[in-house]
Scaffold this motif. Structure first.
Motif, short mmCIF file in Angstrom:
data_model
loop_
_atom_site.label_atom_id
_atom_site.label_comp_id
_atom_site.label_asym_id
_atom_site.label_seq_id
_atom_site.Cartn_x
_atom_site.Cartn_y
_atom_site.Cartn_z
N MET A 199 -1.43 -1.86 8.89
CA MET A 199 -0.75 -1.21 7.92
C MET A 199 0.28 -0.40 8.63
O MET A 199 1.68 -0.19 8.02
CB MET A 199 -1.81 -0.14 7.34
CG MET A 199 -1.04 0.75 6.26
SD MET A 199 -2.08 1.71 5.64
CE MET A 199 -2.66 2.77 6.83
N ASP A 212 2.99 -3.70 9.21
CA ASP A 212 4.09 -3.64 7.91
C ASP A 212 5.30 -2.80 8.08
O ASP A 212 6.09 -3.26 7.49
CB ASP A 212 2.81 -2.72 6.74
CG ASP A 212 3.75 -2.65 5.44
OD1 ASP A 212 3.96 -3.47 4.80
OD2 ASP A 212 4.03 -1.13 5.16
N ASN A 265 6.96 -11.10 6.79
CA ASN A 265 5.80 -11.51 7.19
C ASN A 265 5.54 -12.13 8.46
O ASN A 265 4.44 -11.90 8.95
CB ASN A 265 5.22 -12.11 5.89
CG ASN A 265 5.02 -11.32 4.60
OD1 ASN A 265 6.02 -11.65 3.93
ND2 ASN A 265 4.33 -10.24 4.62
N GLU A 289 0.26 -8.85 2.63
CA GLU A 289 1.32 -7.64 2.63
C GLU A 289 2.35 -8.36 1.74
O GLU A 289 3.30 -7.63 0.92
CB GLU A 289 2.03 -7.71 3.96
CG GLU A 289 2.67 -6.40 3.89
CD GLU A 289 4.37 -6.55 3.76
OE1 GLU A 289 4.99 -5.76 3.16
OE2 GLU A 289 4.92 -7.78 3.64
N VAL A 291 -3.50 -4.05 2.57
CA VAL A 291 -3.45 -4.53 4.08
C VAL A 291 -4.50 -4.10 4.71
O VAL A 291 -5.34 -4.86 5.32
CB VAL A 291 -2.09 -4.33 4.75
CG1 VAL A 291 -2.08 -4.39 6.03
CG2 VAL A 291 -0.71 -5.16 4.14
N ALA A 346 -3.69 -10.13 6.77
CA ALA A 346 -3.04 -8.81 6.68
C ALA A 346 -1.40 -9.34 6.54
O ALA A 346 -0.78 -8.46 5.54
CB ALA A 346 -3.07 -7.70 7.71
N SER A 347 -0.98 -9.99 7.22
CA SER A 347 0.37 -10.38 7.22
C SER A 347 0.53 -11.34 6.05
O SER A 347 1.84 -11.15 5.44
CB SER A 347 0.69 -11.25 8.49
OG SER A 347 0.34 -10.42 9.79
N ASP A 373 0.79 -1.95 -0.94
CA ASP A 373 0.11 -2.86 0.32
C ASP A 373 -0.39 -1.71 1.45
O ASP A 373 -1.12 -2.01 2.37
CB ASP A 373 1.03 -3.65 0.92
CG ASP A 373 2.66 -2.75 1.14
OD1 ASP A 373 2.42 -1.52 1.16
OD2 ASP A 373 3.53 -3.53 1.33
#
Length: 226
Positions: free
Chosen positions: A138, A142, A163, A192, A205, A188-189, A201
């Motif tokens: 995160m 992110d 991403n 997002e 995430v 997570a990628s 997110d």
């Protein structure tokens, strides 16, 4: 639970001061520099939000397992920061160099930072990295994708290029916890990229990647390395 040491208290004060310095001084200075270079207001604000992600959220998360024995102080610090970032929205006196009227995502960032790290420590019997890893996705993953998008599009938007860059960070760092960590970083990628308003997110995430690690711990512990 282990008692809080004097060293942890001092470390908390130092880290809190660092976060305040980043938020109140460094990013405000950078905002003035960016505006002076004729960057659009929204571009400058978005860069600052991601800088805070990395230098405050990411750096402190990385240092947490190296400093603290329990999550009590990091969790408490995160909640205090959530309150401090909420007050400007409540009073209408925004910290304009990184806050915006249209969302309060920085508050959910603080809350999730504290909750995931604390809960990760609890369910893993004291292994901070179980919660720190999703927080790094995160905080830094992110942030990297956001910076790339801001450079390409000069506005807040979603892009698979961003991403992909996030995955290039999250997947390798996820490998530190084994195959489950790799899957968590990849998810997570991917997650997002999507908006689930009003959930942002900063929630999806870390929560989705943490769930992957938790499922692996319960059903496939061989996928984890500690």
């Amino acid at each position: 639970m282990l008692p809080i040491s004097f060293e942890e208290i001092i470390a908390t004060i130092v880290l809190f001061a660092w976060i305040i310095a980043v938020v109140m001084f460094l990013t405000k200075k950078l905002y003035n520099v960016m505006i002076g270079k004729k960057l659009a207001y929204n571009v400058a604000v978005y860069y600052n939000r991601k800088i805070i992600h990395i230098l405050a959220g990411g750096l402190v998360a990385f240092l947490t397992p190296l400093i603290f024995k329990t999550p009590i102080l990091p969790f408490s610090m995160a909640l205090v920061l959530a309150v401090l970032t909420y007050i400007p929205h409540r009073t209408g006196k925004l910290m304009y160099w990184f806050q915006t009227e249209d969302n309060m995502y920085e508050i959910s960032f603080c809350i999730m930072w504290g909750v995931i790290i604390a809960f990760g420590w609890l369910v893993s019997n004291g292994n901070f990295w179980f919660g720190v890893l999703p927080v790094l996705f995160m905080s830094i993953g992110d942030a990297v994708t956001g910076i790339v998008r801001n450079m390409l599009y000069k506005r807040r938007t979603k892009s698979w290029w961003g991403n992909l860059i996030m995955a290039s960070f999250s997947v390798p760092i996820g490998a530190t916890l084994g195959f489950a960590g790799i899957i968590a970083g990849a998810l997570a990628s991917f997650i997002e990229h999507f908006e689930f308003n009003p959930i942002d997110d900063n929630v999806t995430v870390p929560a989705s990647s943490f769930i992957i690690l938790l499922l692996a711990k319960v059903f496939a512990p061989w996928m984890l390395t500690f």
